[in-house]
Scaffold this motif. Structure first.
Motif, PDB file in Angstrom:
ATOM      1  N   UNK A 130      -4.502   6.703 -50.253  1.00 58.20           N
ATOM      2  CA  UNK A 130      -3.957   5.591 -49.509  1.00 58.20           C
ATOM      3  C   UNK A 130      -4.810   4.911 -48.689  1.00 58.20           C
ATOM      4  N   UNK A 131      -4.459   3.608 -48.171  1.00 57.62           N
ATOM      5  CA  UNK A 131      -4.921   3.128 -47.132  1.00 57.62           C
ATOM      6  C   UNK A 131      -5.183   3.910 -45.934  1.00 57.62           C
ATOM      7  N   UNK A 132      -6.569   3.888 -45.282  1.00 63.80           N
ATOM      8  CA  UNK A 132      -6.623   4.624 -44.250  1.00 63.80           C
ATOM      9  C   UNK A 132      -6.343   4.195 -43.159  1.00 63.80           C
ATOM     10  N   UNK A 166      -1.019  -2.966 -58.812  1.00 72.57           N
ATOM     11  CA  UNK A 166      -0.040  -3.740 -57.875  1.00 72.57           C
ATOM     12  C   UNK A 166      -0.535  -4.423 -56.656  1.00 72.57           C
ATOM     13  N   UNK A 167      -1.215  -3.524 -56.063  1.00 76.48           N
ATOM     14  CA  UNK A 167      -1.652  -3.568 -54.669  1.00 76.48           C
ATOM     15  C   UNK A 167      -3.002  -3.204 -54.589  1.00 76.48           C
ATOM     16  N   UNK A 178       2.431   3.114 -41.892  1.00 72.16           N
ATOM     17  CA  UNK A 178       1.371   4.001 -42.576  1.00 72.16           C
ATOM     18  C   UNK A 178       1.831   4.298 -43.828  1.00 72.16           C
ATOM     19  N   UNK A 179       0.978   4.713 -44.787  1.00 73.76           N
ATOM     20  CA  UNK A 179       1.175   5.069 -46.245  1.00 73.76           C
ATOM     21  C   UNK A 179       0.838   6.725 -46.566  1.00 73.76           C
ATOM     22  N   UNK A 222       2.649  -5.914 -49.563  1.00 76.30           N
ATOM     23  CA  UNK A 222       1.900  -5.465 -50.856  1.00 76.30           C
ATOM     24  C   UNK A 222       2.210  -3.954 -50.784  1.00 76.30           C
ATOM     25  N   UNK A 223       1.911  -3.437 -49.653  1.00 76.70           N
ATOM     26  CA  UNK A 223       2.009  -1.960 -49.643  1.00 76.70           C
ATOM     27  C   UNK A 223       3.344  -1.569 -50.101  1.00 76.70           C
ATOM     28  N   UNK A 224       4.237  -2.278 -49.622  1.00 79.13           N
ATOM     29  CA  UNK A 224       5.854  -1.887 -50.174  1.00 79.13           C
ATOM     30  C   UNK A 224       5.899  -2.117 -51.815  1.00 79.13           C
TER      31      UNK A 224
END
Ligand code: F3S
Length: 62
Positions: free
Chosen positions: A34-36, A19-20, A2-3, A46-48
């Motif tokens: 953030x991505x839900x 970047x992502x 999760x983000x 990619x999230x990192x």
């Protein structure tokens, strides 16, 4: 994964979305959304990278 975006730290640098873009979107003021929900395994790297790109360290991806 999760983000979490620390809205107190996000200053609208937009490097996360640059970047992502598959993971991060910006709101109308240029702050990160953030991505839900749960990040799919295929997007975790990619999230990192997007989290690492933030100079404010406003993003937690775990
Ligand atoms: Fe905010 Fe950092 Fe992205 S300051 S817009 S979370 S690069």
């Amino acid at each position: 994964m999760k983000i979490t975006i620390d809205t107190g730290l996000c200053s609208g640098h937009a490097r996360c979305a640059a970047t992502a873009p598959e993971v991060f979107e910006l709101d109308d003021n240029g702050y990160a959304l953030p991505f839900d929900g749960e990040v799919p395994a295929a997007l975790e790297e990619k999230a990192r990278e997007g989290a690492f790109a933030c100079p404010e360290r406003a993003i937690t991806a775990q």
